[in-house]
Design an enzyme around this catalytic site. Structure first.
Site, PDB file in Angstrom:
ATOM      1  N   GLY A  31       0.811  -1.218   0.000  1.00  0.00           N
ATOM      2  CA  GLY A  31       0.000   0.000   0.000  1.00  0.00           C
ATOM      3  C   GLY A  31       0.840   1.261   0.000  1.00  0.00           C
ATOM      4  N   ALA A  32       0.214   2.390   0.420  1.00  0.00           N
ATOM      5  CA  ALA A  32       0.834   3.721   0.256  1.00  0.00           C
ATOM      6  C   ALA A  32       1.302   3.827  -1.194  1.00  0.00           C
ATOM      7  CB  ALA A  32       1.964   3.941   1.256  1.00  0.00           C
ATOM      8  N   GLY A  36       5.162   4.157  -9.032  1.00  0.00           N
ATOM      9  CA  GLY A  36       5.922   2.912  -9.269  1.00  0.00           C
ATOM     10  C   GLY A  36       4.996   1.713  -9.227  1.00  0.00           C
ATOM     11  N   HIS A  37       4.176   1.659  -8.168  1.00  0.00           N
ATOM     12  CA  HIS A  37       3.184   0.574  -8.073  1.00  0.00           C
ATOM     13  C   HIS A  37       2.248   0.606  -9.287  1.00  0.00           C
ATOM     14  CE1 HIS A  37       3.863   1.333  -3.582  1.00  0.00           C
ATOM     15  NE2 HIS A  37       4.232   0.071  -3.732  1.00  0.00           N
ATOM     16  N   GLN A  61       7.904  -9.511   7.717  1.00  0.00           N
ATOM     17  CA  GLN A  61       9.092  -9.110   6.953  1.00  0.00           C
ATOM     18  C   GLN A  61       9.781  -7.871   7.523  1.00  0.00           C
ATOM     19  OE1 GLN A  61       6.728  -8.371   3.261  1.00  0.00           O
ATOM     20  NE2 GLN A  61       8.142  -6.671   2.953  1.00  0.00           N
ATOM     21  N   SER A 189       7.317   4.073  -0.958  1.00  0.00           N
ATOM     22  CA  SER A 189       6.332   4.486   0.052  1.00  0.00           C
ATOM     23  C   SER A 189       7.027   5.178   1.223  1.00  0.00           C
ATOM     24  CB  SER A 189       5.560   3.267   0.562  1.00  0.00           C
ATOM     25  OG  SER A 189       4.987   2.582  -0.524  1.00  0.00           O
TER      26      SER A 189
HETATM   27  P1  AMP Z   1       6.020  -2.417  -1.801  1.00  0.00           P
HETATM   28  O1  AMP Z   1       4.637  -1.871  -1.648  1.00  0.00           O
HETATM   29  O2  AMP Z   1       7.095  -1.452  -1.449  1.00  0.00           O
HETATM   30  O3  AMP Z   1       6.181  -3.771  -1.175  1.00  0.00           O
HETATM   31  O4  AMP Z   1       6.211  -2.635  -3.370  1.00  0.00           O
HETATM   32  C1  AMP Z   1       5.327  -3.421  -4.122  1.00  0.00           C
HETATM   33  C2  AMP Z   1       5.941  -3.672  -5.476  1.00  0.00           C
HETATM   34  O5  AMP Z   1       6.174  -2.424  -6.147  1.00  0.00           O
HETATM   35  C3  AMP Z   1       7.310  -4.379  -5.396  1.00  0.00           C
HETATM   36  O6  AMP Z   1       7.401  -5.351  -6.413  1.00  0.00           O
HETATM   37  C4  AMP Z   1       8.273  -3.247  -5.601  1.00  0.00           C
HETATM   38  O7  AMP Z   1       9.520  -3.660  -6.121  1.00  0.00           O
HETATM   39  C5  AMP Z   1       7.512  -2.383  -6.588  1.00  0.00           C
HETATM   40  N1  AMP Z   1       8.035  -1.018  -6.552  1.00  0.00           N
HETATM   41  C6  AMP Z   1       8.305  -0.278  -5.448  1.00  0.00           C
HETATM   42  N2  AMP Z   1       8.838   0.913  -5.797  1.00  0.00           N
HETATM   43  C7  AMP Z   1       8.918   0.919  -7.152  1.00  0.00           C
HETATM   44  C8  AMP Z   1       9.381   1.874  -8.114  1.00  0.00           C
HETATM   45  N3  AMP Z   1       9.902   3.047  -7.751  1.00  0.00           N
HETATM   46  N4  AMP Z   1       9.303   1.551  -9.425  1.00  0.00           N
HETATM   47  C9  AMP Z   1       8.780   0.346  -9.811  1.00  0.00           C
HETATM   48  N5  AMP Z   1       8.315  -0.583  -8.949  1.00  0.00           N
HETATM   49  C10 AMP Z   1       8.388  -0.308  -7.644  1.00  0.00           C
END
Ligand code: AMP
Length: 280
Positions: A31-32, A36-37, A61, A189
């Site tokens: 979330g947040a 990128g997401h 984690q 995030s």
């Molecule tokens: P998280 O919410 O941080 O666990 O990220 C969820 C997914 O989004 C993971 O596969 C991350 O690698 C991907 N992700 C996070 N930040 C970025 C970014 N800046 N660009 C592309 N993918 C991202």
């Protein structure tokens, strides 16, 4: 967008859609949500009939309890963003839903990945990542799993997980490029937790990665790493590591004759940031 909170209901729904020959793409997140997401979601949308996003801040984690406690939560805004991004399904489970007892004790053989880099600085982190993704993959049963290169080592760990759990032929892993702010800072995030001054300093991580990339072949690798780390320390970071590693194994590279990746983890105040760049 349909929101599921119960694993069984989501699994049953996906089963029905798969019978209708629907291709399922899955984007797990904590979330947040940021662009990128959303870039992962856009790719999943373009390559599947149905896109599932999960939002679950996975307690197992987090090796640092304060990081877990302070992890940003913006669920209402996330839901708006997901609807605007044409996400079909949001899975929003509770911890009880994800961790019925038997999942708590599963241990994964991650080899060196568990002790190198993030593994060394965040003991137990990748076991937690595997626990949650293993469970999520069994609930969502996607054809394609979308991950960001931003979490380079995590992508390697999850490839290993998929092999180890015998899902290799069921789930294809798709890795998307890292999305960055205009000044180079990788979207994360955790960036929300940076104050104004820290936010101005934070792009130094990408600058250090770019410095290493530009000087590759002109300076010995050890000197590159040392210079980059010193620059970050001077700017106020507490550096966990600056590494230049073999892109396939993550072993420290001796030279740049194979594909190599530079990886950095550093703290600005209470916020820990990571980033990486393929060098050749
Ligand atoms: P998280 O919410 O941080 O666990 O990220 C969820 C997914 O989004 C993971 O596969 C991350 O690698 C991907 N992700 C996070 N930040 C970025 C970014 N800046 N660009 C592309 N993918 C991202």
């Amino acid at each position: 967008m349909i929101i599921f909170r119960k694993a069984k209901q989501l699994t049953a729904y996906i089963k029905k859609e798969k019978k209708n020959l629907k291709k399922i793409g899955f984007v797990p997140t904590m979330g947040a949500l940021h662009s990128g997401h959303l870039s992962l979601l856009a790719t999943a949308n373009s390559e599947n009939d149905l896109t599932v996003c999960s939002i679950f801040i996975n307690p197992t984690q987090f090796n640092n309890p304060d990081d877990f406690k302070n992890y940003p939560v913006t669920i209402e805004k996330d839901i708006e963003l997901l609807i605007a991004s044409h996400c079909n399904i949001l899975f929003l489970p509770t911890a009880d839903e994800i961790y019925p007892d038997k999942y708590k004790k599963k241990v994964y053989d991650l080899g060196k990945l568990e002790t190198l880099l993030e593994g060394a600085y965040r003991p137990g982190h990748f076991q937690g990542v595997c626990q949650v993704v293993d469970r999520l993959l069994h609930i969502v049963t996607p054809h394609q799993l979308y991950l960001g290169q931003k979490d380079y080592q995590q992508c390697m760990v999850l490839k290993k997980l998929v092999e180890q759990t015998g899902l290799e032929n069921e789930v294809a892993i798709k890795i998307s490029d890292t999305l960055r702010e205009a000044d180079g800072l990788a979207l994360s995030s955790r960036n929300m937790r940076l104050n104004e001054a820290q936010r101005k300093t934070a792009p130094a991580i990408f600058e250090a990665l770019s410095f290493i990339k530009n000087k590759l072949g002109q300076m010995p690798l050890n000197e590159l790493k040392k210079t980059a780390a010193e620059t970050l320390t001077t700017k106020g970071f507490e550096v966990d590591y600056v590494e230049i590693a073999d892109a396939k194994t993550l072993d420290p590279a001796r030279d740049a004759s194979t594909k190599v990746v530079a990886l950095i983890a550093a703290h600005l105040g209470a916020v820990r940031l990571i980033d990486n760049l393929i060098l050749n």
